[in-house]
Enzyme design. Structure first.
Site, PDB file in Angstrom:
ATOM      1  N   HIS A 159       0.993  -1.180   0.065  1.00 38.72           N
ATOM      2  CA  HIS A 159       0.155   0.080   0.013  1.00 38.72           C
ATOM      3  C   HIS A 159       0.816   1.343  -0.066  1.00 38.72           C
ATOM      4  O   HIS A 159       0.441   2.231   0.660  1.00 38.72           O
ATOM      5  CB  HIS A 159      -0.841   0.147   1.263  1.00 38.72           C
ATOM      6  CG  HIS A 159      -1.859  -1.543   1.588  1.00 38.72           C
ATOM      7  ND1 HIS A 159      -2.767  -1.505   0.904  1.00 38.72           N
ATOM      8  CD2 HIS A 159      -1.290  -2.186   2.261  1.00 38.72           C
ATOM      9  CE1 HIS A 159      -3.047  -2.688   1.339  1.00 38.72           C
ATOM     10  NE2 HIS A 159      -2.399  -3.283   2.108  1.00 38.72           N
TER      11      HIS A 159
ATOM     12  N   GLU B  17       9.071   9.398 -16.631  1.00 41.35           N
ATOM     13  CA  GLU B  17       7.627   9.755 -16.916  1.00 41.35           C
ATOM     14  C   GLU B  17       7.357   9.386 -18.129  1.00 41.35           C
ATOM     15  O   GLU B  17       6.048   8.993 -18.886  1.00 41.35           O
ATOM     16  CB  GLU B  17       7.476  11.107 -16.787  1.00 41.35           C
ATOM     17  CG  GLU B  17       7.828  11.444 -15.068  1.00 41.35           C
ATOM     18  CD  GLU B  17       8.023  13.076 -14.896  1.00 41.35           C
ATOM     19  OE1 GLU B  17       7.376  13.666 -14.023  1.00 41.35           O
ATOM     20  OE2 GLU B  17       8.688  13.689 -15.581  1.00 41.35           O
TER      21      GLU B  17
END
Ligand code: ARG
Length: 467
Positions: free
Chosen positions: A166, A300
């Site tokens: 998580h 990216e």
């Protein structure tokens, strides 16, 4: 008014026999594929040479015509490679551009090349050859990326970092172990590539338009000459199948997803807040307004390329899904998707390989972060099970209370005095401090595939031997 006398457009020189006039400009524009399928020139010429050689061997064309055809095709190959070839949109595609040029070069013998074949099996052949080569290139590039990770894993088999679930600190792991997770992912991609090469390794040429041919061709001979394992077995399927392209795109999409997850981690790790890695100047960019910035643009863009590749996969699946057997012109739209995805995938793998090789790993930052967030709480619980004989559920509860206490005191588990720990459970001794360090935690996880440095080294040895 366009009637037969005033029409200045001439019908297509390759198939225009039954046409009185040429196509409308829009027809020509929507129909032409030369703008992109010229990429297939080398495959087209190789296929034609193999076909002509087989035709002569079978006595379907003369040896003399075959020699002229092969010589002409080789001339065209060097013309295209040398940038001295004029592609024409009127000639629609690469197949007809080459054949028309062949006619100019060698005269009527050129007209014999298209005996016992159709553009339907021709394009299936060219494209398969292209995809096969691309898959071979992808296999090599993935091997390079895996090698980069193996080197980093070896270097950092003992470097401790926080492991996350998580995106919350979970348990300490080694950076080497994290690198080896990517080796598994890209290793699976590489075996998918190898399987795809096996699947597509059948030669389409000789299926002709869709029904095969009455000429006594030898499809095993052309298959062998072109480096295929064997010829395809059903002529209808052969000209209507684009599974090999869809498989390439599926593999690219899955590998792209892996590359994108890696890119995302690099983006996170290289923030000043994390500071786990520092990208080299070679793989980052500056900001035009904020002088202090170093941006992970390449990572990216890798993340974004994945979106493009997914788009190509969905596009081709959608193009194919409603087509009746066998060939339909819709299938001409297969190539741009594959070419674009291949370019994106190659770039993404190359950029990631460079980034992984070049990045500086800040082991001090990783280690500090590994110890925060009570990452050794499970080790405390395991110690209570092992040394104090508690059932794991009870040990979990006791540990939870220790974490709550440490949190209220604003300290780490290892910083709680023994008296505090004993107040929570009387059986705790000072031996417990041995398991509360991140190094001890990591070293203890020796289960097969676990994060202990000894296990990580075993994984590395496995992959080095496997290749
Ligand atoms: N340019 C075509 C393609 O890419 C070649 C096959 C044309 N076949 C045909 N029957 N019109 O698919």
């Amino acid at each position: 008014m366009a009637d037969d006398t005033t029409d200045t457009k001439s019908s297509n020189q390759m198939w225009g026999g039954r046409f009185a006039s040429g196509p409308d400009a829009i027809m020509e524009e929507i129909n032409a594929s030369i703008g992109f399928d010229k990429k297939l020139f080398a495959q087209d010429i190789r296929g034609s040479i193999a076909h002509a050689t087989m035709l002569a061997h079978q006595g379907i064309i003369s040896g003399n015509d075959k020699d002229k055809i092969v010589h002409g095709l080789n001339t065209i190959l060097s013309e295209i490679e040398g940038g001295n070839f004029e592609f024409s949109r009127q000639l629609e595609d690469i197949h007809m551009n080459i054949e028309a040029r062949l006619a100019t070069l060698i005269g009527p013998a050129a007209g014999r090349l298209h005996t016992a074949r159709s553009r339907n099996d021709q394009v299936a052949l060219d494209f398969r050859l292209w995809v096969k080569e691309e898959l071979q290139k992808t296999e090599q590039m993935l091997t390079g990326l895996i090698a980069a990770f193996l080197d980093r894993a070896e270097e950092h088999a003992e470097s401790v970092m926080p492991g996350f679930t998580h995106l919350q600190t979970a348990q300490p792991v080694t950076f080497g172990h994290h690198c080896m997770a990517y080796v598994e992912m890209f290793g699976r991609d590489r075996s998918r590539v190898r399987h795809a090469i096996e699947h597509l390794d059948e030669s389409p040429i000789g299926a002709a338009a869709l029904a095969g041919t009455g000429y006594p061709i030898d499809r095993h001979m052309t298959a062998k000459a072109l480096g295929f394992r064997e010829p395809t077995r059903n002529s209808i399927d052969t000209v209507s199948d684009r599974d090999f392209a869809i498989e390439f795109l599926s593999i690219a999409a899955i590998a792209g997803m892996h590359l994108s997850r890696l890119a995302e981690e690099i983006v996170i790790w290289s923030t000043p807040q994390f500071g786990f890695v520092r990208l080299s100047d070679a793989f980052s960019t500056g900001s035009s307004i904020m002088p202090q910035k170093k941006n992970p643009d390449a990572a990216e863009l890798v993340r974004a390329k994945t979106g493009r590749i997914n788009g190509s996969l969905v596009a081709l699946l959608t193009i194919m899904k409603g087509l009746p057997l066998a060939y339909s012109k819709d299938m001409q739209e297969d190539k741009e998707q594959v070419f674009d995805a291949a370019e994106s995938l190659e770039l993404a793998i190359a950029a990631m390989t460079g980034m992984v090789r070049d990045m500086t790993v800040n082991t001090a930052r990783m280690k500090a972060a590994a110890g925060s967030g009570y990452s050794t709480a499970t080790d405390l619980a395991d110690w209570l099970v092992r040394e104090a004989g508690l059932p794991f559920r009870d040990a979990h509860h006791v540990t939870g209370r220790a974490v709550a206490l440490a949190e209220s005191k604003g300290c780490d588990l290892a910083e709680l005095p023994l008296s505090d720990l004993q107040a929570i459970h009387a059986d705790i001794t000072d031996k417990v401090y041995d398991v509360l360090t991140v190094e001890a935690s990591v070293a203890s996880r020796k289960s097969f595939g676990g994060t202990a440095p000894s296990e990580v080294r075993r994984q590395i040895a496995f992959w080095r031997a496997r290749n």
